[in-house]
Design a protein around this motif. Structure first.
Motif, mmCIF file in Angstrom:
data_model
loop_
_atom_site.group_PDB
_atom_site.id
_atom_site.type_symbol
_atom_site.label_atom_id
_atom_site.label_comp_id
_atom_site.label_asym_id
_atom_site.label_seq_id
_atom_site.Cartn_x
_atom_site.Cartn_y
_atom_site.Cartn_z
ATOM 1 N N ARG A 30 -9.841 -0.249 39.994
ATOM 2 C CA ARG A 30 -9.544 0.730 38.949
ATOM 3 C C ARG A 30 -9.839 2.152 39.418
ATOM 4 N NH1 ARG A 30 -13.536 -2.602 37.262
ATOM 5 N NH2 ARG A 30 -15.682 -1.832 37.277
ATOM 6 N N LEU A 33 -6.979 3.157 41.724
ATOM 7 C CA LEU A 33 -5.800 3.512 40.933
ATOM 8 C C LEU A 33 -5.940 4.913 40.349
ATOM 9 C CD1 LEU A 33 -5.034 0.160 39.064
ATOM 10 C CD2 LEU A 33 -3.691 1.244 40.886
ATOM 11 N N ALA A 36 -5.273 7.295 43.149
ATOM 12 C CA ALA A 36 -3.839 7.313 43.459
ATOM 13 C C ALA A 36 -3.077 8.128 42.427
ATOM 14 C CB ALA A 36 -3.302 5.887 43.512
ATOM 15 N N ALA A 37 -3.461 8.008 41.155
ATOM 16 C CA ALA A 37 -2.801 8.798 40.111
ATOM 17 C C ALA A 37 -2.999 10.284 40.330
ATOM 18 C CB ALA A 37 -3.343 8.382 38.740
#
Length: 496
Positions: A30, A33, A36-37
């Motif tokens: 998480r 992620l 990455a966002a």
């Protein structure tokens, strides 16, 4: 071709995450992620959309581009270095490597000048070499995205290794990886120092706690990448902070094991210095003969007021912004505002100053922050000390968030400290209009006053909620909200 930069960065990021999970400390999916966002928000158009992360608007003042219509707003004029100095030097190095020769000399600058001895060429910098898989113009985005990703990853791992929870560690990663020092200097070699600072601290912590061969290897590789980063001044600051961190760790160890830790870490750094010597020694030989060295000897440092030297730590756009041409600060907006790590981060750091119980090594970073802050008030002292001050503020903020996560923090100081910080921010934006034209960039200054006010209010509400909800087991949710708040504000501030 438009997709290749993003695919290449994704491949390298996945390889790093897998290597850390296998040999060091894993980063939760998480958290990856979320990182990455952030990268997609910042670099999506240049990683997947075919755009270039280069200040091409600067070429409008040169032939054959002078007849092109101007853009609105104009590009940041300070970034002319990237297209006129840093980029061409890197391209000359790449040309030499591809021709099978050492990048020793650049014949295209004046009557010629040393190439390997010029640190801003970053001839052996790993993050630049990884961009060689793509054409030079597209490689700039790859290097920039890797810089931010590494800063996020290793800041998170460092705080986790320091015993912080996942939420506070993520907030610290966003505050540093998206903070002013890294993002405002993103295209310059100086950004490498901000990238490798948390990596070295993480490796040093592992050398103390684990002490395996792979930990010493990581420390040596991090020190090598730092020394090849292209900015010796800030590299020295990073090594000094790492050394102070290690000494504090040594002080806490059992007496019989102290010398071994110093020996192992010292040998790792010395090995890195020996490998980097072919680049460092020519630079040290060239440095006294450069134009910049002569100017530093002849021109005294700019004094300015204490407000000009300190205020932008809290109010980064108080004196304008070179992104919109107009700026009347002491040196330049990239440098002066590079200590801004977010309103919520600054609030949490100030709360940490008055905390009754300090977490391990919090006193060390508090002392370094205080020393850096005072030194910045002395005329002639380099503004690059904001590298140390900014990271120490992030450390103090993470410690505060960890206390709130554990339910150990007091809630009543939050409103008091927030009121003081809000007053400083308001004074920064309302009390410092352009001396020749008070209305110049007023929408920017007043707009940022409103934005920082909103972020400050939200941070106060979340901190109060974290203290209240701890009994109900939901304090972690409030700390996670602060992490998102820090990321949102810094992207809004530095993304353009």
């Amino acid at each position: 071709m438009d997709l290749l930069p993003g695919l290449w960065v994704g491949l390298l990021a996945g390889f790093l995450a897998a290597a850390l999970r296998r040999g060091y400390d894993p980063v939760p999916a998480r958290v990856l992620l979320a990182f990455a966002a952030v990268l997609l928000i910042l670099f999506g158009p240049v990683l997947f959309g075919g755009q270039l992360l280069l200040p091409l608007d600067t070429l409008r003042g040169q032939y054959p581009f002078q007849s092109l219509p101007p853009t609105e707003p104009h590009g940041n004029v300070l970034q002319g270095d990237l297209i006129e100095l840093v980029g061409p030097s890197s391209a000359a190095v790449r040309e030499a490597w591809e021709a099978g020769r050492w990048p020793l000399w650049n014949p295209r600058v004046g009557a010629g000048m040393p190439l390997l001895a010029d640190p801003q060429t970053q001839a052996l910098q790993p993050l630049v070499l990884l961009g060689y898989a793509l054409p030079w113009a597209r490689a700039a985005a790859v290097t920039a995205a890797l810089r931010v990703f590494l800063a996020l990853i290793f800041t998170f791992l460092f705080f986790r290794r320091q015993g912080m929870g996942e939420g506070p560690a993520a907030a610290g990663a966003f505050a540093w990886g998206l903070g002013g020092f890294l993002l405002l200097w993103l295209g310059w070699p100086i950004a490498n120092s901000a990238v490798f600072l948390p990596l070295l601290l993480y490796a040093a912590a592992r050398c103390d706690e684990v002490g395996g061969r792979r930990d010493k290897l990581l420390l040596a590789l991090g020190a090598l990448a730092l020394l090849l980063g292209g900015h010796p001044e800030t590299a020295a600051y990073v090594l000094a902070l790492t050394f102070a961190f290690l000494l504090d760790r040594v002080r806490r160890r059992v007496p019989g094991t102290r010398l071994r830790l110093l020996r192992d870490t010292g040998l790792a750094v010395l090995l890195a210095g020996a490998v980097a010597a072919p680049v460092l020694l020519p630079f040290l030989d060239l440095l006294p003969h450069t134009l910049r060295a002569s100017r530093l000897e002849e021109v005294p440092g700019k004094a300015g007021s204490l407000a000009l030297r300190w205020l932008q730590i809290a109010a980064p756009n108080a004196f304008g912004n070179s992104r919109y041409i107009h700026y009347w600060g002491i040196e330049n907006s990239n440098e002066d505002a590079s200590g801004f790590v977010g309103t919520a981060t600054l609030l949490a750091a100030l709360l940490g100053v008055g905390a009754r119980r300090k977490l391990p090594q919090e006193w060390l970073f508090l002392g370094i922050a205080a020393a850096s802050f005072l030194l910045l008030g002395i005329p002639g002292v380099s503004r690059r000390l904001l590298l140390l001050l900014g990271f120490c503020l992030v450390y103090l903020a993470v410690c505060t968030l960890e206390r709130f996560r554990r339910g150990e923090a007091r809630r009543w100081p939050v409103l008091l400290v927030a009121a003081g910080l809000g007053a400083v921010i308001a004074w920064g934006y309302l009390g410092h209009p352009h001396p020749e034209d008070p209305g110049r960039l007023a929408p920017l200054r007043i707009g940022w006053l409103h934005w920082q006010g909103r972020f400050l209010v939200l941070a106060v509400l979340l901190l109060l909620a974290a203290g209240t909800w701890r009994r109900k087991g939901a304090g972690r949710l409030a700390v996670a909200g602060i992490s998102a708040l820090v990321a949102a504000e810094l992207i809004l501030a530095h993304g353009p």
